[in-house]
Write an enzyme that holds these catalytic residues in place. Structure first.
Site, short mmCIF file in Angstrom:
data_model
loop_
_atom_site.label_atom_id
_atom_site.label_comp_id
_atom_site.label_asym_id
_atom_site.label_seq_id
_atom_site.Cartn_x
_atom_site.Cartn_y
_atom_site.Cartn_z
N GLU A 11 -2.62 11.63 3.04
CA GLU A 11 -3.41 11.08 4.13
C GLU A 11 -3.23 11.95 5.37
OE1 GLU A 11 -2.64 6.97 5.11
OE2 GLU A 11 -4.67 6.73 5.89
N GLU A 65 0.88 -1.18 0.00
CA GLU A 65 0.00 0.00 0.00
C GLU A 65 0.91 1.22 0.00
OE1 GLU A 65 -3.08 0.17 3.07
OE2 GLU A 65 -2.76 2.34 3.22
#
Ligand code: NAG
Ligand code: NAG
Ligand code: NAG
Ligand code: NAG
Ligand code: NAG
Ligand code: NAG
Ligand code: NAG
Ligand code: NAG
Ligand code: NAG
Length: 386
Positions: free
Chosen positions: A146, A141
């Site tokens: 974020e 990932e």
């Protein structure tokens, strides 16, 4: 033509500097939402208290649309009342690209507005496509954008199985928080952005900025530029122009292959844009309490939603590139295999010049520490040498 190893090496580095990326899939303007799947289910990945709408609902509720300025808006429902019984969740959006992206891909995301606020957890990231029977993080990932709650900065990360780390002496602008990409707290190997205004109100008031991601055999590298510092290669780019990253500067986060075999830990990825609420990070009680009052669900999600007026992305464009000219921008690929193998083995590039594909060549180069950013000419030259 007779070449010594020394001249060949010089040529190698010249070619590396000259590596260019070809346009792949572009998401922008009135066609921004073509080429994505809407999740259409509850958030059963980070266990945020949201229901991700399907495409029809997203349109009906104006949670995913192109605004008058031609920019994509992706938002949390801020007009419905959610009861405090905790049974009903608030609506939000999670988009998954139909295109798959392999080692040798490059991404540029231009954003004007970032979702923020207590309970808000937005992300733009790459999710490794698991094979039958595999469980996360087997396919890796890559988190480019974020943040949670009232963060004033972006936080980047990789997640992988054990064996992938960020080397100690890496050259990056951001601050390394965790070095082990298989960190047992599930944080991954994280880097906090240290440039100003990379998230939250600061980002939005400064007219946003752009993010870059290079997913290469030589490593994974991430950039953030405030609006006024976006490099010319990005501001001058068009839908059909090639991209030369030589003016991108020092990355904010760098995960060179010296600490992580990129092809081993990061097979084909899908691109995801989502906003969840609360859940395992933003809603984790001790983390939530650092920035925000009350309880994540009761104080924020329950109620009329008027506190989510800032919980939206405004994105003029997401442009993606590959090392080989795969030329498919009109029709997004739906399978990873069809997207070819941009840089990992050099096959797509080699085909263009008629040089035989040679996985062996690029592996040899990787071991000797030379960048995997290789053109067809390079593969051809190496074959002459070996
Ligand atoms: C990329 O830019 C650098 C620096 O301007 C230049 O040396 C290189 O030749 C360029 N590469 C291509 C393919 O245009
Ligand atoms: C989450 O829900 C989706 C859609 O219902 C389903 O396809 C997927 O398998 C679920 N994943 C997990 C981890 O439960
Ligand atoms: C919200 O999500 C959490 C898990 O993150 C779960 O425990 C809880 O039941 C959900 N609902 C409410 C109302 O908090
Ligand atoms: C950085 O670390 C790598 C391996 O971890 C090593 O090969 C390299 O020489 C180091 N560079 C410097 C400048 O210390
Ligand atoms: C770390 O890798 C192991 C397998 O080696 C896996 O079971 C575990 O889920 C991974 N943990 C994290 C946080 O990625
Ligand atoms: C990296 O992983 C690939 C795929 O598993 C493997 O073929 C290659 O030999 C590895 N490279 C190094 C330098 O270990
Ligand atoms: C929504 O709820 C907030 C907080 O309870 C309240 O201040 C606001 O007036 C409400 N807005 C509307 C339009 O009802
Ligand atoms: C909902 O959010 C939008 C911005 O996305 C804002 O323009 C609108 O006023 C908000 N609505 C309410 C009821 O707060
Ligand atoms: C990529 O390939 C397509 C189709 O062969 C061609 O039309 C296009 O000009 C190429 N793009 C570049 C930048 O070379």
């Amino acid at each position: 033509m007779i070449m010594t190893r020394a001249t060949a090496l010089l040529a190698l580095f010249a070619l590396k500097a000259a590596a260019q990326y070809y346009p792949y899939v572009e998401y922008s303007g009135t066609t921004f939402f073509d080429g994505w799947d809407f999740y259409g289910a509850i958030d059963n990945t980070t266990w945020g208290n949201v229901t991700y709408v399907d495409s029809a609902d997203a349109t009906a509720e104006s949670l995913a649309f192109v605004n008058a300025a031609g920019n994509a808006i992706i938002k949390v429902d801020n007009s419905s009342t959610v009861l405090s019984d905790g049974i009903q969740y608030r609506k939000s959006v999670r988009l998954t690209s139909q295109a798959h992206f392999e080692v040798g891909s490059l991404f540029v995301i231009d954003a004007l507005h970032m979702p923020y606020g207590c309970s808000v957890w937005p992300s733009i990231w790459l999710n490794g496509i698991l094979e039958e029977g595999q469980v996360w993080p087997a396919a890796g990932e890559i988190d480019l954008i974020e943040a949670i709650n009232l963060f004033d900065h972006n936080q980047m990360a990789l997640h992988s199985y054990a064996g992938c780390v960020q080397p100690a002496n890496v050259t990056q602008i951001g601050k390394a928080l965790i070095k082990n990409c298989n960190d047992t707290t599930s944080s991954g190997c994280t880097v906090a952005e240290t440039k100003q205004n990379s998230y939250g109100p600061g980002f939005n008031q400064a007219n946003g900025g752009a993010f870059g991601l290079q997913f290469d055999i030589a490593g994974i590298f991430m950039w953030f530029w405030p609006r006024l510092e976006i490099p010319a290669s990005v501001t001058h780019a068009t839908s059909t122009s090639t991209m030369n990253i030589s003016d991108w500067g020092i990355p904010s986060a760098a995960y060179p292959a010296a600490g992580c075999n990129i092809t081993e830990f990061f097979p084909a990825q899908e691109l995801i844009v989502d906003i969840t609420l609360c859940g395992l990070w933003a809603g984790f009680p001790s983390i939530y309490a650092q920035d925000c009052p009350g309880q994540c669900f009761a104080t924020n999600i329950a109620g009329n939603g008027s506190n989510y007026a800032e919980a939206y992305f405004e994105i003029p464009a997401i442009r993606t590139y590959t090392l080989a000219n795969l030329s498919i921008s009109a029709a997004p690929q739906t399978t990873g295999a069809a997207a070819g193998s941009p840089s990992g083995t050099g096959t797509a590039a080699a085909d263009q010049t008629g040089a035989p594909p040679s996985a062996g060549v690029s592996l040899r180069l990787t071991r000797s520490g030379i960048s995997g950013v290789l053109g067809a000419a390079l593969a051809g030259m190496l074959l002459l040498l070996l």
